[in-house]
Design an enzyme around this catalytic site. Sequence first.
Site, PDB file in Angstrom:
ATOM      1  N   CYS A   1      32.321  46.474  30.306  1.00 55.96           N
ATOM      2  CA  CYS A   1      33.796  46.693  30.513  1.00 55.96           C
ATOM      3  C   CYS A   1      34.602  46.321  29.392  1.00 55.96           C
ATOM      4  O   CYS A   1      34.727  46.944  28.304  1.00 55.96           O
ATOM      5  CB  CYS A   1      34.084  45.865  31.839  1.00 55.96           C
ATOM      6  SG  CYS A   1      35.695  46.546  32.636  1.00 55.96           S
TER       7      CYS A   1
ATOM      8  N   HIS B   1      30.473  48.248  36.084  1.00 55.37           N
ATOM      9  CA  HIS B   1      30.011  46.941  36.436  1.00 55.37           C
ATOM     10  C   HIS B   1      28.499  46.879  36.829  1.00 55.37           C
ATOM     11  O   HIS B   1      28.450  46.889  38.129  1.00 55.37           O
ATOM     12  CB  HIS B   1      30.898  46.216  37.301  1.00 55.37           C
ATOM     13  CG  HIS B   1      32.330  45.797  36.652  1.00 55.37           C
ATOM     14  ND1 HIS B   1      32.234  44.213  36.269  1.00 55.37           N
ATOM     15  CD2 HIS B   1      33.394  46.313  36.320  1.00 55.37           C
ATOM     16  CE1 HIS B   1      33.694  44.368  35.933  1.00 55.37           C
ATOM     17  NE2 HIS B   1      34.197  45.512  35.901  1.00 55.37           N
TER      18      HIS B   1
ATOM     19  N   GLU C   1      26.721  44.319  37.561  1.00 54.92           N
ATOM     20  CA  GLU C   1      26.252  43.458  38.213  1.00 54.92           C
ATOM     21  C   GLU C   1      26.588  43.575  39.842  1.00 54.92           C
ATOM     22  O   GLU C   1      26.000  42.995  40.736  1.00 54.92           O
ATOM     23  CB  GLU C   1      27.049  42.182  37.769  1.00 54.92           C
ATOM     24  CG  GLU C   1      28.447  41.934  38.283  1.00 54.92           C
ATOM     25  CD  GLU C   1      29.489  42.979  37.706  1.00 54.92           C
ATOM     26  OE1 GLU C   1      30.446  43.296  38.219  1.00 54.92           O
ATOM     27  OE2 GLU C   1      29.174  43.506  36.587  1.00 54.92           O
TER      28      GLU C   1
END
Length: 378
Positions: free
Chosen positions: A257, A347, A349
């Site tokens: 990001c 993202h 994650e």
Amino acid sequence: MTHSPAVLVLEDGSTWRGRAYGAVGATVGEAVFSTGMTGYQETLTDPSYHRQVVVMTAPHVGNTGVNDEDLESARIWVAGYVVRDPARRASNWRSKRELPAELAGQGVVGISHVDTRAITRHLRERGAMRVGIFSGDALAPESELLEQVRNAPPMSGAALADEVSTDRAYVVPALGEKRFTVASIDLGIKSMTPQRMAQRGIESHVLPARASIEDVLATNPDGVFFSNGPGDPATAEPQIALLQQVLERRIPFFGICFGNQLFGRALDLGTYKLGYGHRGINQPVMDRTTGKVEVTAHNHGFAVDAPLEGTFATPFGQAQVSHVNLNDDVVEGLNLVDGPAFSVQYHPEAAAGPHDAGYLFDRFADLMGEHSADAQKN
């Protein structure tokens, strides 16, 4: 839940009237919208939303309450919250608290019972802009409220990483056998990111945003990671200079990001502000290295300006765009062809969001393994 009146005022003078939601008072920030149908708790606690007022496109918010497991940081970071139809009560076995009470307890001013679809369409057509939410004693003639909104600082030119970063370094240990050590620069890091690394045997030394190359090298890292975070990447000169020193030393690098935007600037690419950004957990991205299309989680208002086709020269060798958004061709990833470094704009994650991109942490581990093997040979 309060039924006191509230008003939302955009900097172009558009207004919506509704009910106070969360804290009563006044707040200003940048109006953005998030298209996720779920994951509101992760959104609220994502430091990348610092100084932003988030409009939820999903009409029903608060259904699952608030728990203590899905926090992405120690506090709520959004500057304000806009929902259409808040849940009357939470109903979930993990819920500990009601969302309106959590917002009020942390002083987050919000508004409900407004047409979030109309607000979203307005922002799509006219672009992200400053906004204010006012309720209680903060209510005043609209001309006065509009003046407060227009006096708020814009997001362009905002340096915010220092405001959300950790004050001191800390370590997130590997789960099981430790394979690698990573120096993670906290520009607004989400707690799930070092957890995903820990699952792969990576010990993360999380360092403040102002960490120096000496701080990084003191961890004896196998790799360096730059996190997500808020603000304009053009303002992050200290972090860009640090990243260039990392690239000069050919230490394996991975950025997410904001980290992707800083990687672009470290490669002498430009960045620019998107009209209304990408925010939500349903953005289609193609990994050009495999041809695979991933459904991904996003939260960014700036992007890297890079050639979409072929490779291009940088101070550290040839590079290329590795990922691209299929909605609008925005650059979603960069790869240094002549060095051990890559990044993505989204993202992986997966907090909240799909798990399609989890392989990127494996790719980082493989990169560190290959670099370590090469170093041993030499």
